[in-house]
Scaffold this motif. Sequence first.
Motif, PDB file in Angstrom:
ATOM      1  N   THR A  12       0.845  -1.200   0.000  1.00 50.09           N
ATOM      2  CA  THR A  12       0.000   0.000   0.000  1.00 50.09           C
ATOM      3  C   THR A  12       0.878   1.246   0.000  1.00 50.09           C
ATOM      4  O   THR A  12       1.806   1.354   0.794  1.00 50.09           O
ATOM      5  N   PHE A  13       0.562   2.170  -0.893  1.00 44.98           N
ATOM      6  CA  PHE A  13       1.330   3.415  -0.989  1.00 44.98           C
ATOM      7  C   PHE A  13       0.982   4.327   0.175  1.00 44.98           C
ATOM      8  O   PHE A  13      -0.183   4.551   0.486  1.00 44.98           O
ATOM      9  N   LYS A  14       2.023   4.873   0.847  1.00 41.38           N
ATOM     10  CA  LYS A  14       1.824   5.751   1.996  1.00 41.38           C
ATOM     11  C   LYS A  14       2.199   7.209   1.704  1.00 41.38           C
ATOM     12  O   LYS A  14       1.635   8.122   2.284  1.00 41.38           O
ATOM     13  N   GLY A  15       3.163   7.442   0.817  1.00 44.58           N
ATOM     14  CA  GLY A  15       3.571   8.814   0.519  1.00 44.58           C
ATOM     15  C   GLY A  15       4.972   8.843  -0.056  1.00 44.58           C
ATOM     16  O   GLY A  15       5.654   7.817  -0.147  1.00 44.58           O
ATOM     17  N   LEU A  16       5.422  10.034  -0.477  1.00 45.81           N
ATOM     18  CA  LEU A  16       6.760  10.152  -1.034  1.00 45.81           C
ATOM     19  C   LEU A  16       7.328  11.538  -0.769  1.00 45.81           C
ATOM     20  O   LEU A  16       6.608  12.493  -0.487  1.00 45.81           O
ATOM     21  N   ILE A  17       8.659  11.626  -0.859  1.00 47.54           N
ATOM     22  CA  ILE A  17       9.387  12.877  -0.686  1.00 47.54           C
ATOM     23  C   ILE A  17      10.330  13.024  -1.869  1.00 47.54           C
ATOM     24  O   ILE A  17      11.099  12.110  -2.190  1.00 47.54           O
ATOM     25  N   ASP A  18      10.269  14.175  -2.560  1.00 48.55           N
ATOM     26  CA  ASP A  18      11.147  14.454  -3.694  1.00 48.55           C
ATOM     27  C   ASP A  18      12.430  15.089  -3.169  1.00 48.55           C
ATOM     28  O   ASP A  18      12.385  16.092  -2.453  1.00 48.55           O
ATOM     29  N   ARG A  19      13.587  14.518  -3.520  1.00 46.85           N
ATOM     30  CA  ARG A  19      14.848  15.005  -2.984  1.00 46.85           C
ATOM     31  C   ARG A  19      15.886  15.202  -4.094  1.00 46.85           C
ATOM     32  O   ARG A  19      15.753  14.655  -5.190  1.00 46.85           O
TER      33      ARG A  19
END
Length: 272
Positions: free
Chosen positions: A201-208
């Motif tokens: 299940t996808f929870k979130g992401l951070i672009d770095r």
Amino acid sequence: MSQLNAQEVFEKLGAPFSESEIEWRAQQVYEGKNGTPPKALVVPYVQSRAIMNRLDDVVGWHRWENIVEELPGGGIIQGIRIWLSDTRSITKWDGADRTNIEATKGGISSAFKRAAVLLNIGRYLYSENARWVQIAPNKVTQKDEYITDKKRNISGYFTPPSLSGNNNYQGKQQSTEEPKKNQNKTIQEPIEVPAGMIECTFKGLIDRDGSVGKYLEAWFESNGDIACLYAIGATRDQLLSLNLQEGDVVAVASKPDEKGNFIIQTLVKVAA
């Protein structure tokens, strides 16, 4: 032995725990940059002792037992059996790998907690998102919990966050009848998970930004565990193009790099 009602047992086992019974486990720890304090991504859980107490309170200490078996690969599988009467019982099984510290004891404890979730104990906590918390060198409140990460040489205390209250705990099973306003809604057929990929299940992401350019930290949940995977290059573009929302089900294939970070090789959306 008197007869217990299975549905009533299910509801009572699934009741929310008190705040004092809930603890928070760090999934990831990050060093502070530019003078900012270190932080950790934490998720809520209940200790084995709280689970035992719940079973004692709901069915009685004499009406439940746990069964532990060793898997050929060294893992642990455990069942929790509840006796509804002298002749009828319900058993739920789940397993876990041995842990790095106190391997056998840790594996048994993990398998016990997972089997308890199948009995509805603490299951509502799985709807809680992981939370970011700051790590301080000393306690700020009396309920602060200690955290240590030897790999990054980080230790200190964090203040446990409050539960969101959005889990909408339901002791009774939800009705399978669709609300009238959704009866004409088109339902997307789920896609079969391809071989060699893991459903999560996808929870979130951070672009770095990094030495290799832009990359994504993507967070996924599978079997109650939350993991951080990295998307680089074309895989990053593919992940962004899916416009995933929290809770979407995906299938992921990844492999570790030389530093032990898991890099996404391919990803497909299974269902919203």
